[in-house]
Design a protein around this motif. Structure first.
Motif, short mmCIF file in Angstrom:
data_model
loop_
_atom_site.label_atom_id
_atom_site.label_comp_id
_atom_site.label_asym_id
_atom_site.label_seq_id
_atom_site.Cartn_x
_atom_site.Cartn_y
_atom_site.Cartn_z
N PHE A 6 32.51 26.33 19.96
CA PHE A 6 33.17 27.53 19.41
C PHE A 6 32.33 28.77 19.70
N GLU A 7 31.01 28.63 19.57
CA GLU A 7 30.14 29.79 19.84
C GLU A 7 30.24 30.22 21.29
N PHE A 8 30.46 29.26 22.19
CA PHE A 8 30.66 29.62 23.59
C PHE A 8 31.91 30.49 23.73
N HIS A 9 33.02 30.05 23.10
CA HIS A 9 34.26 30.83 23.18
C HIS A 9 34.04 32.23 22.62
N ARG A 10 33.28 32.30 21.51
CA ARG A 10 33.04 33.59 20.88
C ARG A 10 32.23 34.49 21.82
N ALA A 11 31.19 33.92 22.43
CA ALA A 11 30.37 34.72 23.35
C ALA A 11 31.21 35.19 24.53
N PHE A 12 32.06 34.30 25.04
CA PHE A 12 32.91 34.65 26.19
C PHE A 12 33.81 35.84 25.84
N LEU A 13 34.49 35.73 24.68
CA LEU A 13 35.44 36.78 24.34
C LEU A 13 34.73 38.08 23.99
N LEU A 14 33.53 37.99 23.42
CA LEU A 14 32.76 39.22 23.17
C LEU A 14 32.42 39.90 24.48
N LYS A 70 23.07 31.60 23.73
CA LYS A 70 21.75 31.16 23.27
C LYS A 70 21.41 31.81 21.93
N LEU A 71 21.80 33.08 21.82
CA LEU A 71 21.52 33.81 20.59
C LEU A 71 22.30 33.23 19.41
N PHE A 72 23.58 32.90 19.64
CA PHE A 72 24.42 32.39 18.56
C PHE A 72 24.02 30.99 18.13
N THR A 73 23.48 30.19 19.06
CA THR A 73 23.13 28.81 18.71
C THR A 73 21.64 28.67 18.53
N ILE A 74 20.98 29.74 18.07
CA ILE A 74 19.52 29.74 17.97
C ILE A 74 19.05 28.70 16.96
N GLY A 75 19.93 28.31 16.02
CA GLY A 75 19.54 27.32 15.03
C GLY A 75 19.49 25.89 15.55
N SER A 76 19.92 25.67 16.81
CA SER A 76 19.98 24.28 17.30
C SER A 76 18.63 23.75 17.76
N GLY A 77 17.58 24.57 17.75
CA GLY A 77 16.25 24.06 18.07
C GLY A 77 15.82 24.34 19.50
N PRO A 78 14.52 24.09 19.77
CA PRO A 78 13.92 24.49 21.05
C PRO A 78 14.56 23.83 22.27
N LYS A 79 15.15 22.65 22.10
CA LYS A 79 15.74 21.99 23.26
C LYS A 79 16.91 22.83 23.78
N ALA A 80 17.70 23.37 22.83
CA ALA A 80 18.84 24.19 23.23
C ALA A 80 18.38 25.52 23.82
N TRP A 81 17.23 26.06 23.37
CA TRP A 81 16.76 27.33 23.92
C TRP A 81 16.40 27.18 25.39
#
Lengths: 201, 292
Positions: free
Chosen positions: A122-130, A148-159
């Motif tokens: 969902f955050e991907f869709h949000r980033a795309f539309l923004l 990356k900014l929106f999913t910053i809570g997912s931890g260092p692996k996602a960063w």
């Protein structure tokens, strides 16, 4: 990402006490297809590239919709992990536009404030539309940065995910760093279009 | 009589506009040789693909309506990206069949062009190669791509809901074009399997698994390279082959690149196309004797 057990393969009975029997009709009106013609032949799930990562699979969602189990359908991970490749719609022998149904269910999920089955997508869709709202066109580099900014809570692996390859592709000039933009009158027109419930979540 | 075989409206889409020069540069050359003139749509917007229609069905139709209102009448519309193509055709379908929707967007954007056909880039090439087979078009200085073993990959670019393409996915359109260029087409199990599109950006491991299957099966079937018509698939497959650390990496060409070589361009003159690949395709070209 682990593969998911299919919820329909458990032996537990399906509770139908609070089912909404008009659900399939509502979907059919917007998606333009008759869900009751579904044969449950599973051709859609057989062709689905994401099937092993979904909790119901496309045929399961068709079943839930026909049975009127709205809450189960709208909170499933299936509707979010659908890649929109339309393989299901192309193979369906009854010509049901299954990918269109998935689009409708996602929209309903956001409208009805149901919990989102797969937050990062969902955050991907949000980033795309923004990104589309900013420039009128999407920009891959900006999109990935926002995601990356929106999913910053997912931890260092996602960063760190794809950071090396992404930087390499920017340095190769395979991806342009700067977005291409519409004229300002065009951007204001696009901003009027790109609205909806996705902005409140 | 115009000096061109065809004049068409061109919608590049966001991917082809910002990056992927390796398919843009050869496309200009190919179109010049085929005498096709493309006019880019003025002030086009994103087609609403992958995310627009996914969260709100009105965004998809409205974006398509604005683009259609910008395209002039009397010329076919050429779209290289399969996802953009699907969104345009589906917006066109909805506008043509729902008078209220059409009225709403005509009030907003002005006259909407619903009369001209929308073509995918491989439909265009297929058409030109059919004309060549009928001898109404002749190619000069062609250079057959003998010895190149090509796996044709459509991805989701072949998949449309039944109301848009009732005959089902194209199964031999690109294969026929590639056969015409003299290359060998190999058969392998996954020409229509999705490359996972945007999910690749969120969950790389899903994409890695799918692409290991696709590229691995190409290698096992004896293919040298993959050819695709989608710039996004090209980027995605090469990227995930690298990040999955596959042992036998298969380079991915865009159809434009192979056609440019067929129509007489020398591979060694165009280092600028090959440098954009994440997997170096030069060894494959050298092996097939197409270098120099």
């Amino acid at each position: 990402m682990d593969k998911e057990e299919k919820k329909f393969s458990s032996a537990e009975p399906i509770s139908m006490s609070d089912s909404d029997l008009n659900f399939a009709k509502e979907i059919g009106k917007v998606a333009g297809t008759d869900l009751n013609s579904c044969l449950t032949c599973m051709s859609c799930s057989g062709g689905c590239p994401m099937y092993s990562y979904m909790d119901y699979g496309p045929h399961g969602i068709m079943r839930l919709a026909v049975l009127g189990l709205k809450k189960e359908a709208l909170t499933s991970t299936t509707i979010w992990r659908c890649a929109g490749c339309h393989a299901c719609a192309a193979v369906c022998p009854m010509a049901i536009n299954i990918a269109g149904v998935m689009d409708y269910l996602r929209e309903e999920c956001l409208k009805g404030k149901y919990p989102i089955g797969d937050k990062p997508i969902f955050e991907f869709h949000r980033a795309f539309l923004l990104s589309v709202r900013f420039h009128g066109r999407s920009s891959k580099v900006e999109l990935m940065g926002l995601h990356k900014l929106f999913t910053i809570g997912s931890g260092p692996k996602a960063w760190m995910q794809d950071a090396f390859l992404g930087v390499k592709m920017i340095l190769m000039r395979k991806l342009h760093l700067l977005p291409s933009r519409l004229m300002s009158s065009g951007i204001s027109q696009v901003r009027k279009i790109v609205v909806g419930e996705w902005r409140d979540r | 009589m115009s000096e061109y075989l065809m004049e068409a409206t061109y919608y590049p889409g966001c991917t082809m506009k910002t990056g992927v020069e390796e398919s843009n540069l050869p496309m200009d050359l190919v179109l010049e040789k085929l005498k096709i003139k493309l006019y880019e749509i003025e002030d086009w917007n994103c087609c609403g693909s992958s995310s627009g229609h996914a969260v709100n069905h009105e965004i998809g139709t409205a974006m398509g309506a604005r683009n259609l209102s910008k395209s002039p009448k009397g010329r076919p519309i050429i779209i290289p990206c399969p996802n953009c193509y699907r969104n345009w055709t589906s917006a066109q379908y909805h506008l043509a069949n729902e008078p209220e929707t059409l009225k709403k967007y005509e009030d907003q954007f002005g006259r909407i062009n619903l009369s001209d056909p929308i073509l995918n880039i491989y439909d265009l090439y297929h058409h030109v190669f059919n004309l060549a087979r009928l001898k109404s078009v002749e190619f000069e200085n062609t250079q057959p791509l003998k010895g190149l073993k090509v796996a044709v990959y459509y991805g989701c670019g072949a998949m449309y809901p039944k109301y848009l393409r009732p005959v089902g996915p194209p199964r031999d359109t690109v294969e026929r074009i590639v056969t015409e260029t003299g290359a060998d087409v190999i058969t392998y199990p996954y020409p229509h399997k999705c490359c996972s599109a945007f999910v690749s950006a969120v969950y790389p491991d899903i994409a890695e698994e799918l692409i290991t299957q696709i590229a691995g099966s190409v290698y096992e079937s004896g293919g040298d390279c993959i050819v695709t018509t989608c710039a996004m698939c090209q980027m995605n497959i090469e990227m995930r082959e690298v990040s999955a650390r596959m042992n036998n990496k298969i380079p991915v060409f865009h159809l434009n690149q192979l056609l440019a070589l067929y129509l007489g361009e020398k591979a060694s003159d165009h280092e600028d196309w090959w440098k954009y690949h994440l997997i170096d395709p030069i060894p494959v070209l050298k092996k097939a004797g197409l270098w120099g």
